[in-house]
Design an enzyme around this catalytic site. Structure first.
Site: not given
Length: 749
Positions: A220, A618
């Site tokens: 990841d 975000r």
DNA sequence: AACGTCACGCTTTTT
DNA sequence: GCGTGACGTT
């Protein structure tokens, strides 16, 4: 297509999950569901393709990410998930190194040194390597050692060109530093990876063992891998192996820690057969936010082309907040947060405030406190960084490994027991000369001739304490008991109690908290299902606890319930919020002054831009970009121009009246730039022309125009003498009144 | 061993 | 403008 593991996936996601044999690169834009892809793929391998769970290795960067992945997999797979190896690079490396300790030239009970220990060791290495201590700086040297380790280079592999005596000295310290680490039976974070790479390179049998074991390797946040990590992956998964890497080159923001965007950009060079899947559908943000993010990131040259889109509506326009100074900015942010809550648009939990540097948080905190807005600063550390906790941990590590000099020297006089600097110096001189650890040296302190009688006696009694603690450590069948006995025997708690000050009481409480953490760990440890295929070696409880606290910063950066979250842009990666405020949108703050410096490479600015992209993406619903016209930086008031990133965002994405802002003389829109803006393509704030020479030939006409000075801020030109950049202007400044300044120091607005 | 003072220098910080 | 580290004093 009724498989529940696949049902709710889009087509590229499904493609990645179903990908058969061989390498795969998943380019996953922000919010495109990458974790979902990894977890589903693992679940699919295990439950549909009969891969044994313990043959799957999933690596992440943070414990938090690993924990979340493990949780999701438990939900998907049930008890089978226990055998999966889901962990960080560092902890999986630590597990393998412990299993293969002998082959790696370590003892199985090695301890892991943190930055403070490293620093101490570097200082000692400088003293003992014979380089001139005034010629090198411990911090710089440690930084360099880290760089070399991240690059995968041992001292012997660092190439020192002739006449680079400085580098040669650094390498000499590096070599000594490694010797000291080995002598102390300790490793640092870099070693965990580097020693494993060396082991795999050198020892084919061991390498093959792990290659065979891990049939499937998934990584990841691949864009954050550094050279050693990639090397480790390559050793573990040769070309053609089942290596799945997932990442987003646009979110690579740790170059300064050794991360190599090149790893993801050039993945196909190393793995030519790799299939590439790009995830561009975003499930997080409204389109306006994605457009803004894209406008900024697309200016970077070296990136994989991709563009996020969403099936969601356009959403609200961006808000630009402009304040006079950083305090005004903080108040404005607080006010907006209150408005959002009052209007029922957001609760505190859904709001985050980001900043580029930690120093910016103080003023924000003050304003929030004043406005009675609950907040939490997400920093992720602190507890294990406190001196008393580190002392206690040093004792614990001594119990496991008394040869650890950094730990022993740390606590040799903590609490004070009359072993002063002089004694310690004589001891370390002796142990260095004899080539033994400090622990071994104090087995028989009489042999240290330079010591006086009192010192010998005290060292003896300290040695007895250490031996007693080691014995306690060996007998302990839980971590909490060991901690408790250590706290008692070392006299730490007692010393704080005697001191009696509120501060000391607080420290004593922290030590209790450490004990509490240990009992909590014991409960988990006992409950943990153990399989015989587990990668983690069987460790006694105290050692397991130590491993945990060395590798796990703190109870991972918790986003507080019912609280506004404050954090750096870096800390924001991987998180999402309904409402996001990014403060300090000024050149010199964000992007940081260091990236602005002409001597800084373009890569610095590219990284700031990626950081901006991370910040923007975000936000789910609304993005507030905030700047202050003036700001106290390093003790002086600075007037930085608005961030270039603001000018890269198309003006139509902002929800304000441009004219009003121009009138408030906040947005600089010089006429010729305005013309372009009116044609529809220009940015809101364009400072791409060279302002410094703008007075050339126009100096006479400069009277009455508005200017900005980096020290004095905004002002109006009242008189002009001369022409060109060296013309002397008299400017009436808002902050300091009239001043005579050279034209080249002014920026016309 | 504990305290004072001076100078410096100064992002970000997964492990 | 503030904290840290290196040095000096008691």
């Amino acid at each position: 297509m009724s498989d529940p593991l696949l049902a709710d996936l889009n087509s590229p996601q499904r493609e990645a999950v179903l990908h058969g044999e061989g390498p795969l690169l998943v380019l996953a834009g922000a919010g495109s569901g990458k974790t979902r892809v990894i977890t589903r793929r693992v679940a699919h391998l295990v439950s549909r393709r009969s891969v044994a769970p313990w043959r799957v290795l999933a690596v992440t960067f943070t414990n938090k990410a690993a924990g979340e992945m493990r949780d999701r997999l438990s939900t998907l797979l049930g008890p089978e998930a226990v055998d999966l190896v889901v962990s960080t690079f560092h902890s999986s490396a630590a597990m393998v190194l412990r299993r293969e300790a002998e082959a790696a030239g370590l003892s199985r009970s090695f301890v892991i040194y943190d930055e403070g220990d490293q620093m101490q060791l570097v200082r000692r290495a400088i003293r003992e390597s014979g380089v001139d201590p005034s010629a090198v700086n411990a911090r710089d040297v440690l930084w360099r050692i880290d760089v070399e380790k991240n690059a995968g280079r041992t001292p012997d592999q660092v190439r020192v060109p002739p006449h680079q005596s400085r580098l040669a000295q650094t390498v000499a310290v590096y070599r000594k530093y490694q010797q000291l680490l080995r002598a102390a039976n300790a490793v640092d974070f870099g070693d965990l990876l580097l020693l494993l790479v060396e082991l795999f390179r050198r020892d084919e049998a061991t390498r093959e063992k792990y290659r065979r074991r891990f049939e499937h390797v998934l990584v990841d946040e691949f864009q954050d891998t550094n050279a050693v990590q990639y090397e480790l992956l390559k050793l573990l998964a040769p070309p053609g192996a089942n290596l799945v890497v997932v990442g987003d080159d646009d979110q690579s923001i740790y170059r300064w820690r050794g991360a190599e965007v090149g790893n993801i950009l050039g993945f196909r060079d190393q793995y030519p057969t790799a299939k590439v899947v790009t995830l561009e559908q975003n499930y997080r943000s409204d389109q306006t936010i994605l457009d803004a993010a894209h406008a900024v990131i697309s200016r970077n040259e070296r990136r994989m082309p991709k563009k996020l889109w969403t099936a969601r509506p356009r959403g609200e326009l961006l808000d630009l907040l402009i304040s006079r100074d950083e305090r005004g900015e903080a108040q404005e942010v607080a006010r907006r947060i209150q408005d959002l809550r009052r209007e029922g648009i957001a609760d505190y939990h859904g709001v985050a405030v980001f900043y580029r540097t930690n120093a910016q948080s103080r003023v924000l905190e003050e304003a929030l406190r004043l406005a009675r807005i609950p907040y939490a600063v997400v920093s992720g550390r602190s507890f294990y960084e406190r001196a008393e906790v580190k002392d206690a941990c040093a004792y614990l590590r001594l119990m496991v490994n008394p040869r650890s000099d950094a730990d022993l020297l740390r606590v040799i006089n903590t609490p004070p027991r009359g072993i002063g600097d002089t004694t310690v110096e004589r001891l370390t001189d002796y142990s260095a000369a004899q080539g033994v650890s400090a622990y071994e040296a104090i087995a028989d302190p009489e042999r240290i001739e330079s010591l006086g009688k009192a010192a010998v006696r005290r060292l003896k009694s300290f040695r007895e304490l250490v031996d007693q603690l080691c014995e306690t450590g060996r007998m302990a069948n839980d971590a909490a008991g060991a901690v408790e006995r250590m706290l008692l025997a070392s006299g730490m708690v007692e010393a704080y109690q005697i001191e009696g000050t509120p501060e000391a009481t607080g420290r004593a409480e922290n030590l209790r908290e450490l004990q509490g953490a240990a009992s909590e760990f014991d409960l988990q440890f006992a409950a943990q299902p153990k399989s015989k295929e587990s990668l983690s070696p069987e460790l006694p409880p105290l050692q397991a606890f130590l491993e945990r606290i060395s590798l796990l910063g703190e109870a991972d950066g918790e986003v507080g319930e019912g609280k506004v979250s404050l954090m750096t842009l870096h800390a924001a990666k991987g998180l999402e919020f309904d409402m996001v405020f990014i403060t300090g949108m000024e050149d010199g703050v964000f992007p940081h002054a260091r990236a602005l410096d002409s001597s800084a490479g373009a890569e610095e600015m590219a990284e700031e831009r990626r950081l901006c992209y991370v910040g923007f993406t975000r936000a789910r619903r609304r993005l507030f970009l905030s700047l202050a016209q003036g700001r106290a930086l390093y003790g002086e008031l600075k007037f930085n121009p608005p961030s270039r990133f603001l000018s890269e965002v198309p003006r139509e994405l902002f929800g304000f009246e441009e004219e009003a802002l121009v009138q408030r003389q906040v947005l600089a829109v010089p006429p010729r730039v305005r013309r372009r803006a009116e044609e529809g393509e220009g940015p809101v704030i364009d400072r791409s022309y060279d302002q410094r020479t703008d007075f050339d030939g126009e100096a006479e006409g400069a009277r009455g125009i508005r200017v900005r000075h980096s020290q004095f801020g905004m002002g109006v030109v009242v008189q002009v003498d001369g022409r060109g950049p060296n013309a002397k202007l008299t400017v009436e400044f808002e902050s300091v009144g009239p001043k005579r300044v050279l034209a080249r120091f002014l920026e016309p607005l």
